[in-house]
Design an enzyme around this catalytic site. Structure first.
Site: not given
Ligand code: NAD
Ligand code: WQD
Length: 337
Positions: A126, A151, A155
């Site tokens: 991302s 989050y 990643k």
């Protein structure tokens, strides 16, 4: 044609990628525990492609169950690993759940690939790994800043796990794809974004407001130092994003890679403001959107958009759709879902 294991195949990006893979002659097996999706989406995939895709309802954190899928499909040539929890706000509330799910599922997948001798992985990363990038547009070499959420940290950590694994095993090949802001739906409106969690991304919020599911919506800030004061993002049509996965897979299967762990930005390379996105929606739908200007949303970066030259040069990928196409397809999907 080779069989590809798609994790998170009932999710938003996974389901659209399955359609593109089938369109390009691949066979697909899906594994998705339906924590944020439903197998109904595979009916849409069938309506578009005429192919029935099997989904294994398995939690990828369960290594033994994951390995059994590889044993049942000895012909798996590569894996596209979409499965993850993806809500930035939820990850701040439940950091351990995010670390547990997003990291253990990745470890299971790599371990099962190792055990089964499957050498090709494509990983969903991302643009959030860049944090508050100091230079625009962002290239793959732009320094990674502090993650803004658990989050985003999952990643960054997932990328690091893959990088280190690739360093030890030169025969293992990974492509890490950093998505910017995916949006829109398949042009047939048979599939689109259908998360179990309530939408919080801009495009579904716009279409849900326009159709009356929400009375109004807010633009989060119009006092940023941008051309109209609202934040800038790089919205990429879901079918362009899906096709990049097919291209990346073909690239791996044809052994065209230069290193065994490569990273690509997937954005269209153009920044669009929130107010411009709303204008695009109003233009293509003929609807007046009921919105007001609200305060800034904590954690939002002012502007981020991609330099996608590397994906164009090496993968031979070029996005075909713009913000108007995104809004047109998202609006058609909103009308039928
Ligand atoms: P999604 O929630 O629609 O799809 C993810 C799927 O994974 C869901 O169907 C969910 O049920 C499944 N899943 C989650 N954990 C699982 C587990 N432990 N075992 C089995 N299945 C599991 O999300 P999406 O938008 O399709 O995103 C796909 C990937 O792309 C994710 O890794 C996400 O972090 C990443 N990504 C998404 C965006 C975006 O804006 N949509 C942007 C950048 C990156
Ligand atoms: C886009 C713009 C908002 C809703 C997120 C994740 C990122 C990646 C993509 C997973 C922003 C504005 C939004 C609304 C608004 N996902 N907005 N009113 O935050 O850029 O990125 O999705 O990897 O990691 O952080 O996407 O769609 O939420 O917001 O004004 O009701 O729309 O402020 O400028 P974001 P978004």
């Amino acid at each position: 044609m080779p069989t590809i294991l798609v994790t998170g195949g009932c999710g938003y990006i996974g389901s659209h990628t399955i359609v593109d893979l089938i369109d390009n002659g691949f066979d697909v097996v899906s594994v998705d525990n339906l924590v944020n999706s439903s197998e109904d989406i595979l009916e849409g995939v069938f309506a578009i492609t005429g192919k029935r895709v099997v989904n294994y309802r398995v939690d990828l954190c369960d290594y033994a169950a994951t390995l059994r899928i590889f044993e049942q499909h000895p012909g798996i040539a590569g894996v596209i690993h979409f499965a993850a929890l993806k809500s930035v706000g939820e990850s701040v509330q439940q950091p351990l759940r995010y670390f547990h799910n997003n990291l253990n599922s990745l470890l299971s997948i790599i371990s099962a690939m190792e055990k089964s001798g499957v050498p090709h992985l494509i990983f969903s990363s991302s643009c959030s790994v860049y944090g508050n990038a100091k230079e625009l547009p962002v290239t793959e070499a732009t320094p990674i800043e502090e993650a803004e959420s658990p989050y985003a940290r999952t990643k960054q950590m997932g990328e690091a796990v893959i990088r280190d694994y690739c360093r030890t095993y030169p025969a293992y090949n990974a492509v890490i794809l950093r998505y910017f802001n995916p949006a829109g739906a398949h042009p047939s409106a048979r599939i689109g974004e259908a998360s179990s969690n309530p939408a919080s991304n801009l495009v579904p919020v716009i279409t849900e407001t326009a159709i009356g599911k929400r009375p109004t919506m807010e633009v989060f800030g119009d006092d940023y130092p941008t051309r109209d004061g609202s934040c800038v993002r790089d919205y990429i049509h879901i079918m362009d994003l899906a096709n990049a996965h097919t291209k990346a897979l073909q690239y791996l299967l044809e052994n065209r890679q230069q290193g065994n762990c490569e990273i690509y930005n997937l954005g269209i390379g153009q920044g669009v403001t929130v107010l411009e996105a709303i204008q695009a929606f109003e233009r293509v739908s003929g609807q007046k959107l009921n919105y007001r200007i609200g305060p800034r949303r904590p954690g939002d970066v002012i502007a981020i958009y991609a330099n996608n030259d590397l994906a164009a040069q090496r993968l031979g990928w070029s996005p075909q759709y713009d913000i108007d196409d995104i809004m047109r397809s998202a609006w058609a999907w909103e009308g039928v879902r």
